[in-house]
Scaffold this motif. Structure first.
Motif, PDB file in Angstrom:
ATOM      1  N   THR A  44       0.837  -1.199   0.000  1.00 38.69           N
ATOM      2  CA  THR A  44       0.000   0.000   0.000  1.00 38.69           C
ATOM      3  C   THR A  44       0.873   1.250   0.000  1.00 38.69           C
ATOM      4  OG1 THR A  44      -1.741  -1.159   1.201  1.00 38.69           O
ATOM      5  CG2 THR A  44      -1.812   1.239   1.242  1.00 38.69           C
ATOM      6  N   LEU A  45       1.891   1.241   0.835  1.00 37.02           N
ATOM      7  CA  LEU A  45       2.791   2.378   0.915  1.00 37.02           C
ATOM      8  C   LEU A  45       3.529   2.597  -0.407  1.00 37.02           C
ATOM      9  CD1 LEU A  45       3.879   4.534   2.857  1.00 37.02           C
ATOM     10  CD2 LEU A  45       5.731   2.958   3.385  1.00 37.02           C
ATOM     11  N   VAL A  46       3.955   1.525  -1.044  1.00 35.42           N
ATOM     12  CA  VAL A  46       4.651   1.635  -2.324  1.00 35.42           C
ATOM     13  C   VAL A  46       3.717   2.170  -3.407  1.00 35.42           C
ATOM     14  CG1 VAL A  46       5.728   0.279  -4.171  1.00 35.42           C
ATOM     15  CG2 VAL A  46       6.423  -0.071  -1.805  1.00 35.42           C
ATOM     16  N   SER A  47       2.459   1.722  -3.398  1.00 39.74           N
ATOM     17  CA  SER A  47       1.529   2.224  -4.423  1.00 39.74           C
ATOM     18  C   SER A  47       1.215   3.696  -4.203  1.00 39.74           C
ATOM     19  CB  SER A  47       0.254   1.380  -4.451  1.00 39.74           C
ATOM     20  OG  SER A  47      -0.519   1.599  -3.307  1.00 39.74           O
ATOM     21  N   VAL A  48       1.133   4.136  -2.953  1.00 37.92           N
ATOM     22  CA  VAL A  48       0.924   5.566  -2.690  1.00 37.92           C
ATOM     23  C   VAL A  48       2.145   6.357  -3.143  1.00 37.92           C
ATOM     24  CG1 VAL A  48       0.675   7.290  -0.854  1.00 37.92           C
ATOM     25  CG2 VAL A  48      -0.732   5.234  -0.829  1.00 37.92           C
ATOM     26  N   ARG A  49       3.332   5.823  -2.878  1.00 34.95           N
ATOM     27  CA  ARG A  49       4.556   6.486  -3.336  1.00 34.95           C
ATOM     28  C   ARG A  49       4.562   6.627  -4.848  1.00 34.95           C
ATOM     29  NH1 ARG A  49       9.639   3.050  -4.155  1.00 34.95           N
ATOM     30  NH2 ARG A  49       8.198   2.470  -5.798  1.00 34.95           N
ATOM     31  N   ASP A  50       4.169   5.556  -5.535  1.00 34.45           N
ATOM     32  CA  ASP A  50       4.135   5.600  -6.996  1.00 34.45           C
ATOM     33  C   ASP A  50       3.145   6.642  -7.500  1.00 34.45           C
ATOM     34  OD1 ASP A  50       6.028   3.600  -7.010  1.00 34.45           O
ATOM     35  OD2 ASP A  50       4.594   1.995  -7.460  1.00 34.45           O
ATOM     36  N   ARG A  51       2.006   6.759  -6.821  1.00 38.81           N
ATOM     37  CA  ARG A  51       1.012   7.756  -7.228  1.00 38.81           C
ATOM     38  C   ARG A  51       1.526   9.175  -6.999  1.00 38.81           C
ATOM     39  NH1 ARG A  51      -3.712   6.484  -9.931  1.00 38.81           N
ATOM     40  NH2 ARG A  51      -4.505   8.339  -8.945  1.00 38.81           N
ATOM     41  N   ILE A  94       4.685  10.132  -7.018  1.00 36.02           N
ATOM     42  CA  ILE A  94       5.701  10.381  -8.043  1.00 36.02           C
ATOM     43  C   ILE A  94       5.039  10.662  -9.383  1.00 36.02           C
ATOM     44  CG2 ILE A  94       7.544   9.300  -9.388  1.00 36.02           C
ATOM     45  CD1 ILE A  94       8.402   7.930  -6.770  1.00 36.02           C
ATOM     46  N   SER A  95       3.992   9.900  -9.707  1.00 41.02           N
ATOM     47  CA  SER A  95       3.275  10.116 -10.955  1.00 41.02           C
ATOM     48  C   SER A  95       2.635  11.510 -10.990  1.00 41.02           C
ATOM     49  CB  SER A  95       2.211   9.038 -11.135  1.00 41.02           C
ATOM     50  OG  SER A  95       1.411   9.296 -12.249  1.00 41.02           O
ATOM     51  N   ALA A  96       2.050  11.925  -9.874  1.00 37.52           N
ATOM     52  CA  ALA A  96       1.439  13.254  -9.812  1.00 37.52           C
ATOM     53  C   ALA A  96       2.497  14.339  -9.960  1.00 37.52           C
ATOM     54  CB  ALA A  96       0.691  13.421  -8.496  1.00 37.52           C
ATOM     55  N   TYR A  97       3.641  14.151  -9.329  1.00 37.02           N
ATOM     56  CA  TYR A  97       4.737  15.124  -9.451  1.00 37.02           C
ATOM     57  C   TYR A  97       5.205  15.232 -10.898  1.00 37.02           C
ATOM     58  CZ  TYR A  97       9.373  17.177  -9.056  1.00 37.02           C
ATOM     59  OH  TYR A  97      10.467  17.957  -9.224  1.00 37.02           O
ATOM     60  N   GLN A  98       5.366  14.085 -11.549  1.00 27.54           N
ATOM     61  CA  GLN A  98       5.806  14.100 -12.943  1.00 27.54           C
ATOM     62  C   GLN A  98       4.772  14.773 -13.840  1.00 27.54           C
ATOM     63  OE1 GLN A  98       6.562   9.942 -13.536  1.00 27.54           O
ATOM     64  NE2 GLN A  98       8.716  10.118 -12.936  1.00 27.54           N
ATOM     65  N   GLU A  99       3.502  14.563 -13.555  1.00 30.00           N
ATOM     66  CA  GLU A  99       2.442  15.198 -14.334  1.00 30.00           C
ATOM     67  C   GLU A  99       2.479  16.713 -14.152  1.00 30.00           C
ATOM     68  OE1 GLU A  99      -0.557  15.251 -17.074  1.00 30.00           O
ATOM     69  OE2 GLU A  99       0.534  13.494 -16.403  1.00 30.00           O
ATOM     70  N   ILE A 100       2.716  17.163 -12.936  1.00 28.10           N
ATOM     71  CA  ILE A 100       2.807  18.600 -12.667  1.00 28.10           C
ATOM     72  C   ILE A 100       4.011  19.195 -13.397  1.00 28.10           C
ATOM     73  CG2 ILE A 100       3.310  20.300 -10.856  1.00 28.10           C
ATOM     74  CD1 ILE A 100       1.557  18.563  -9.011  1.00 28.10           C
ATOM     75  N   MET A 101       5.116  18.466 -13.403  1.00 32.87           N
ATOM     76  CA  MET A 101       6.312  18.963 -14.060  1.00 32.87           C
ATOM     77  C   MET A 101       6.140  19.049 -15.581  1.00 32.87           C
ATOM     78  SD  MET A 101       8.212  19.805 -11.667  1.00 32.87           S
ATOM     79  CE  MET A 101       9.665  20.247 -12.555  1.00 32.87           C
ATOM     80  N   ARG A 102       5.247  18.256 -16.147  1.00 29.62           N
ATOM     81  CA  ARG A 102       4.995  18.291 -17.595  1.00 29.62           C
ATOM     82  C   ARG A 102       4.052  19.420 -17.997  1.00 29.62           C
ATOM     83  NH1 ARG A 102       3.097  12.746 -17.664  1.00 29.62           N
ATOM     84  NH2 ARG A 102       4.838  11.705 -16.705  1.00 29.62           N
ATOM     85  N   MET A 103       3.413  20.050 -17.047  1.00 30.87           N
ATOM     86  CA  MET A 103       2.466  21.107 -17.368  1.00 30.87           C
ATOM     87  C   MET A 103       3.192  22.322 -17.943  1.00 30.87           C
ATOM     88  SD  MET A 103      -0.150  21.277 -14.223  1.00 30.87           S
ATOM     89  CE  MET A 103      -1.305  19.989 -13.890  1.00 30.87           C
ATOM     90  N   PRO A 104       2.611  22.913 -18.972  1.00 31.90           N
ATOM     91  CA  PRO A 104       3.247  24.127 -19.514  1.00 31.90           C
ATOM     92  C   PRO A 104       3.056  25.302 -18.567  1.00 31.90           C
ATOM     93  CG  PRO A 104       1.219  23.659 -20.677  1.00 31.90           C
ATOM     94  CD  PRO A 104       1.446  22.513 -19.730  1.00 31.90           C
TER      95      PRO A 104
END
Length: 104
Positions: A84-91, A93-103
């Motif tokens: 559970t902790l690993v899946s939250v970590r992955d989410r 990280i995914s949200a951070y990467q999505e924010i970084m891709r925003m123009p």
């Protein structure tokens, strides 16, 4: 294996991460708002404590003081909490990467 206890443990971990145990009333002061870093720290500490408990159960089994079912249950609960902790970590990280891709 005890599926209800594993499910209860997983629910407890996810509700702690989501802040389900927090007061749902609207807070006006920014200092009383739940802190994400503290929630993550608390969740990690709970997983570590659960792991230590499983280790203690395993050592007690080798000394002949514990039941095999208790050890398997403790290890399975720790595994679910860690997953559970690993899946939250992955989410996160995914949200951070999505924010970084925003123009900008």
């Amino acid at each position: 294996m005890s599926t209800p206890s594993i499910a209860a443990s997983a629910y407890r971990m996810t509700s702690a991460l989501a802040g389900a145990n927090q007061d749902t009333s609207v807070k006006t002061s920014s200092t009383s708002a739940p802190d994400f870093a503290n929630m993550v720290k608390s969740a990690v500490e709970q997983v570590v404590d659960q792991g230590r408990g499983a280790d203690k159960q395993t050592l007690a089994l080798t000394e002949g003081k514990a039941n095999v079912v208790d050890v398997v249950t403790a290890v399975a609960e720790t595994e679910v909490a860690l997953e559970t902790l690993v899946s939250v970590r992955d989410r996160v990280i995914s949200a951070y990467q999505e924010i970084m891709r925003m123009p900008i």
